[in-house]
Design a protein around this motif. Structure first.
Motif, PDB file in Angstrom:
ATOM      1  N   LEU A   1     -43.048 -60.678-106.082  1.00 20.60           N
ATOM      2  CA  LEU A   1     -42.229 -59.788-105.262  1.00 20.60           C
ATOM      3  C   LEU A   1     -43.072 -58.886-104.362  1.00 20.60           C
ATOM      4  O   LEU A   1     -42.577 -57.875-103.869  1.00 20.60           O
ATOM      5  N   THR A   2     -44.339 -59.229-104.151  1.00 21.89           N
ATOM      6  CA  THR A   2     -45.169 -58.446-103.234  1.00 21.89           C
ATOM      7  C   THR A   2     -45.591 -59.301-102.045  1.00 21.89           C
ATOM      8  O   THR A   2     -45.858 -60.498-102.187  1.00 21.89           O
ATOM      9  N   ARG A   3     -45.643 -58.672-100.898  1.00 26.46           N
ATOM     10  CA  ARG A   3     -46.131 -59.300 -99.672  1.00 26.46           C
ATOM     11  C   ARG A   3     -47.167 -58.337 -99.092  1.00 26.46           C
ATOM     12  O   ARG A   3     -46.822 -57.329 -98.498  1.00 26.46           O
ATOM     13  N   ASP A   4     -48.428 -58.658 -99.336  1.00 26.67           N
ATOM     14  CA  ASP A   4     -49.524 -57.756 -98.985  1.00 26.67           C
ATOM     15  C   ASP A   4     -50.262 -58.304 -97.767  1.00 26.67           C
ATOM     16  O   ASP A   4     -50.898 -59.354 -97.851  1.00 26.67           O
ATOM     17  N   THR A   5     -50.184 -57.582 -96.655  1.00 23.62           N
ATOM     18  CA  THR A   5     -50.826 -58.052 -95.424  1.00 23.62           C
ATOM     19  C   THR A   5     -52.343 -58.093 -95.544  1.00 23.62           C
ATOM     20  O   THR A   5     -52.991 -58.844 -94.817  1.00 23.62           O
TER      21      THR A   5
ATOM     22  N   GLN B   1     -55.851 -38.504 -87.741  1.00 27.38           N
ATOM     23  CA  GLN B   1     -55.160 -38.432 -89.019  1.00 27.38           C
ATOM     24  C   GLN B   1     -54.218 -39.625 -89.147  1.00 27.38           C
ATOM     25  O   GLN B   1     -53.541 -39.998 -88.201  1.00 27.38           O
ATOM     26  N   HIS B   2     -54.191 -40.217 -90.329  1.00 21.83           N
ATOM     27  CA  HIS B   2     -53.293 -41.341 -90.566  1.00 21.83           C
ATOM     28  C   HIS B   2     -51.872 -40.838 -90.705  1.00 21.83           C
ATOM     29  O   HIS B   2     -51.630 -39.772 -91.261  1.00 21.83           O
ATOM     30  N   SER B   3     -50.960 -41.621 -90.214  1.00 24.33           N
ATOM     31  CA  SER B   3     -49.545 -41.348 -90.401  1.00 24.33           C
ATOM     32  C   SER B   3     -49.004 -42.430 -91.320  1.00 24.33           C
ATOM     33  O   SER B   3     -49.025 -43.611 -90.973  1.00 24.33           O
ATOM     34  N   SER B   4     -48.519 -42.039 -92.475  1.00 23.35           N
ATOM     35  CA  SER B   4     -47.971 -43.033 -93.400  1.00 23.35           C
ATOM     36  C   SER B   4     -46.781 -43.756 -92.788  1.00 23.35           C
ATOM     37  O   SER B   4     -46.579 -44.947 -93.031  1.00 23.35           O
ATOM     38  N   VAL B   5     -46.015 -43.066 -91.974  1.00 24.86           N
ATOM     39  CA  VAL B   5     -44.868 -43.693 -91.307  1.00 24.86           C
ATOM     40  C   VAL B   5     -45.353 -44.731 -90.297  1.00 24.86           C
ATOM     41  O   VAL B   5     -44.862 -45.864 -90.264  1.00 24.86           O
ATOM     42  N   GLN B   6     -46.335 -44.367 -89.485  1.00 21.83           N
ATOM     43  CA  GLN B   6     -46.897 -45.304 -88.511  1.00 21.83           C
ATOM     44  C   GLN B   6     -47.527 -46.508 -89.210  1.00 21.83           C
ATOM     45  O   GLN B   6     -47.337 -47.653 -88.788  1.00 21.83           O
ATOM     46  N   ASP B   7     -48.256 -46.265 -90.292  1.00 18.60           N
ATOM     47  CA  ASP B   7     -48.871 -47.354 -91.055  1.00 18.60           C
ATOM     48  C   ASP B   7     -47.814 -48.288 -91.627  1.00 18.60           C
ATOM     49  O   ASP B   7     -47.956 -49.513 -91.583  1.00 18.60           O
ATOM     50  N   ALA B   8     -46.738 -47.725 -92.180  1.00 18.03           N
ATOM     51  CA  ALA B   8     -45.666 -48.542 -92.765  1.00 18.03           C
ATOM     52  C   ALA B   8     -44.963 -49.374 -91.701  1.00 18.03           C
ATOM     53  O   ALA B   8     -44.673 -50.562 -91.913  1.00 18.03           O
ATOM     54  N   LYS B   9     -44.702 -48.777 -90.559  1.00 17.61           N
ATOM     55  CA  LYS B   9     -44.053 -49.521 -89.467  1.00 17.61           C
ATOM     56  C   LYS B   9     -44.941 -50.657 -88.984  1.00 17.61           C
ATOM     57  O   LYS B   9     -44.468 -51.778 -88.775  1.00 17.61           O
ATOM     58  N   ALA B  10     -46.219 -50.377 -88.811  1.00 13.46           N
ATOM     59  CA  ALA B  10     -47.152 -51.406 -88.359  1.00 13.46           C
ATOM     60  C   ALA B  10     -47.231 -52.535 -89.382  1.00 13.46           C
ATOM     61  O   ALA B  10     -47.211 -53.723 -89.015  1.00 13.46           O
ATOM     62  N   THR B  11     -47.294 -52.191 -90.648  1.00 19.14           N
ATOM     63  CA  THR B  11     -47.370 -53.202 -91.706  1.00 19.14           C
ATOM     64  C   THR B  11     -46.144 -54.105 -91.689  1.00 19.14           C
ATOM     65  O   THR B  11     -46.263 -55.333 -91.780  1.00 19.14           O
ATOM     66  N   MET B  12     -44.971 -53.525 -91.541  1.00 18.09           N
ATOM     67  CA  MET B  12     -43.750 -54.325 -91.518  1.00 18.09           C
ATOM     68  C   MET B  12     -43.713 -55.235 -90.289  1.00 18.09           C
ATOM     69  O   MET B  12     -43.330 -56.412 -90.390  1.00 18.09           O
ATOM     70  N   LEU B  13     -44.146 -54.728 -89.154  1.00 15.65           N
ATOM     71  CA  LEU B  13     -44.182 -55.556 -87.941  1.00 15.65           C
ATOM     72  C   LEU B  13     -45.180 -56.704 -88.090  1.00 15.65           C
ATOM     73  O   LEU B  13     -44.909 -57.833 -87.670  1.00 15.65           O
TER      74      LEU B  13
ATOM     75  N   TYR C   1     -46.131 -58.096 -90.959  1.00 14.51           N
ATOM     76  CA  TYR C   1     -45.502 -59.038 -91.891  1.00 14.51           C
ATOM     77  C   TYR C   1     -44.496 -59.924 -91.149  1.00 14.51           C
ATOM     78  O   TYR C   1     -44.479 -61.142 -91.329  1.00 14.51           O
ATOM     79  N   GLN C   2     -43.685 -59.328 -90.311  1.00 13.71           N
ATOM     80  CA  GLN C   2     -42.645 -60.081 -89.610  1.00 13.71           C
ATOM     81  C   GLN C   2     -43.209 -61.138 -88.664  1.00 13.71           C
ATOM     82  O   GLN C   2     -42.570 -62.153 -88.430  1.00 13.71           O
ATOM     83  N   THR C   3     -44.423 -60.915 -88.166  1.00 17.16           N
ATOM     84  CA  THR C   3     -45.006 -61.915 -87.266  1.00 17.16           C
ATOM     85  C   THR C   3     -45.328 -63.220 -87.975  1.00 17.16           C
ATOM     86  O   THR C   3     -45.455 -64.263 -87.326  1.00 17.16           O
ATOM     87  N   ASP C   4     -45.470 -63.180 -89.304  1.00 21.34           N
ATOM     88  CA  ASP C   4     -45.799 -64.391 -90.060  1.00 21.34           C
ATOM     89  C   ASP C   4     -44.943 -64.489 -91.326  1.00 21.34           C
ATOM     90  O   ASP C   4     -45.369 -65.034 -92.338  1.00 21.34           O
ATOM     91  N   ARG C   5     -43.733 -63.968 -91.245  1.00 18.80           N
ATOM     92  CA  ARG C   5     -42.837 -63.900 -92.399  1.00 18.80           C
ATOM     93  C   ARG C   5     -42.602 -65.256 -93.052  1.00 18.80           C
ATOM     94  O   ARG C   5     -42.661 -65.387 -94.281  1.00 18.80           O
ATOM     95  N   LEU C   6     -42.379 -66.268 -92.258  1.00 22.83           N
ATOM     96  CA  LEU C   6     -42.103 -67.590 -92.829  1.00 22.83           C
ATOM     97  C   LEU C   6     -43.283 -68.103 -93.647  1.00 22.83           C
ATOM     98  O   LEU C   6     -43.097 -68.706 -94.712  1.00 22.83           O
ATOM     99  N   GLU C   7     -44.500 -67.849 -93.177  1.00 23.81           N
ATOM    100  CA  GLU C   7     -45.682 -68.283 -93.924  1.00 23.81           C
ATOM    101  C   GLU C   7     -45.873 -67.451 -95.201  1.00 23.81           C
ATOM    102  O   GLU C   7     -46.241 -67.983 -96.242  1.00 23.81           O
ATOM    103  N   PHE C   8     -45.616 -66.147 -95.120  1.00 19.61           N
ATOM    104  CA  PHE C   8     -45.669 -65.316 -96.324  1.00 19.61           C
ATOM    105  C   PHE C   8     -44.731 -65.891 -97.379  1.00 19.61           C
ATOM    106  O   PHE C   8     -45.099 -66.040 -98.545  1.00 19.61           O
ATOM    107  N   GLU C   9     -43.516 -66.208 -96.976  1.00 14.37           N
ATOM    108  CA  GLU C   9     -42.510 -66.688 -97.923  1.00 14.37           C
ATOM    109  C   GLU C   9     -42.829 -68.100 -98.409  1.00 14.37           C
ATOM    110  O   GLU C   9     -42.622 -68.420 -99.574  1.00 14.37           O
ATOM    111  N   ARG C  10     -43.346 -68.935 -97.543  1.00 13.13           N
ATOM    112  CA  ARG C  10     -43.742 -70.282 -97.947  1.00 13.13           C
ATOM    113  C   ARG C  10     -44.836 -70.218 -99.011  1.00 13.13           C
ATOM    114  O   ARG C  10     -44.768 -70.897-100.032  1.00 13.13           O
TER     115      ARG C  10
END
Length: 132
Positions: A64-68, A102-114, A116-125
């Motif tokens: 249940l983890t998808r780690d970029t 300074q890091h923004s946890s919100v910016q980091d989370a948004k970037a991570t999700m984007l 992930y979405q660029t290769d979502r099918l491969e993550f799930e495969r």
């Protein structure tokens, strides 16, 4: 804040967190319970999730983890098999600069999700192959 440990270096220059900002924070056990409830039976997407989960003393099923940071295609293409930084992946894949101060946890989370979405099918495969 985890009451079992004192903070010796806030790393405010990176995190943006100060002792003052922690005065309104919920306590460690409440944060741990809340996160446990939120992620139970859910796919969690993140970058280098082990550190986040470890700091909350939590485990989450690997299926249940998808780690970029661990995604083989990203490791191969962007960092010669090593762990790519979120900053590097964001620059290479999204053509955006993050973590310039300074890091923004919100910016980091948004970037991570984007990312992930660029290769979502491969993550799930890959997850299906490894965990079915």
């Amino acid at each position: 804040m985890d009451p079992r440990h004192s903070v010796t270096d806030w790393r405010t220059w990176v995190s943006g967190i100060t002792p003052k900002s922690m005065k309104k924070a919920i306590d460690f056990e409440d944060a741990q319970k809340l996160v446990t409830q939120i992620i139970k039976n859910k796919i969690v997407v993140g970058h280098d999730l082990k550190h986040d989960l470890d700091s909350l003393c939590l485990n989450h099923p690997k299926y249940l983890t998808r780690d970029t940071s661990k995604h083989p295609p990203f490791r191969h293409k962007y960092s010669a098999g090593k762990t790519p930084s979120l900053k590097k992946l964001t620059k290479e894949i999204l053509h955006q600069d993050i973590q310039t101060g300074q890091h923004s946890s919100v910016q980091d989370a948004k970037a991570t999700m984007l990312i992930y979405q660029t290769d979502r099918l491969e993550f799930e495969r890959l997850a299906k192959i490894h965990y079915s």
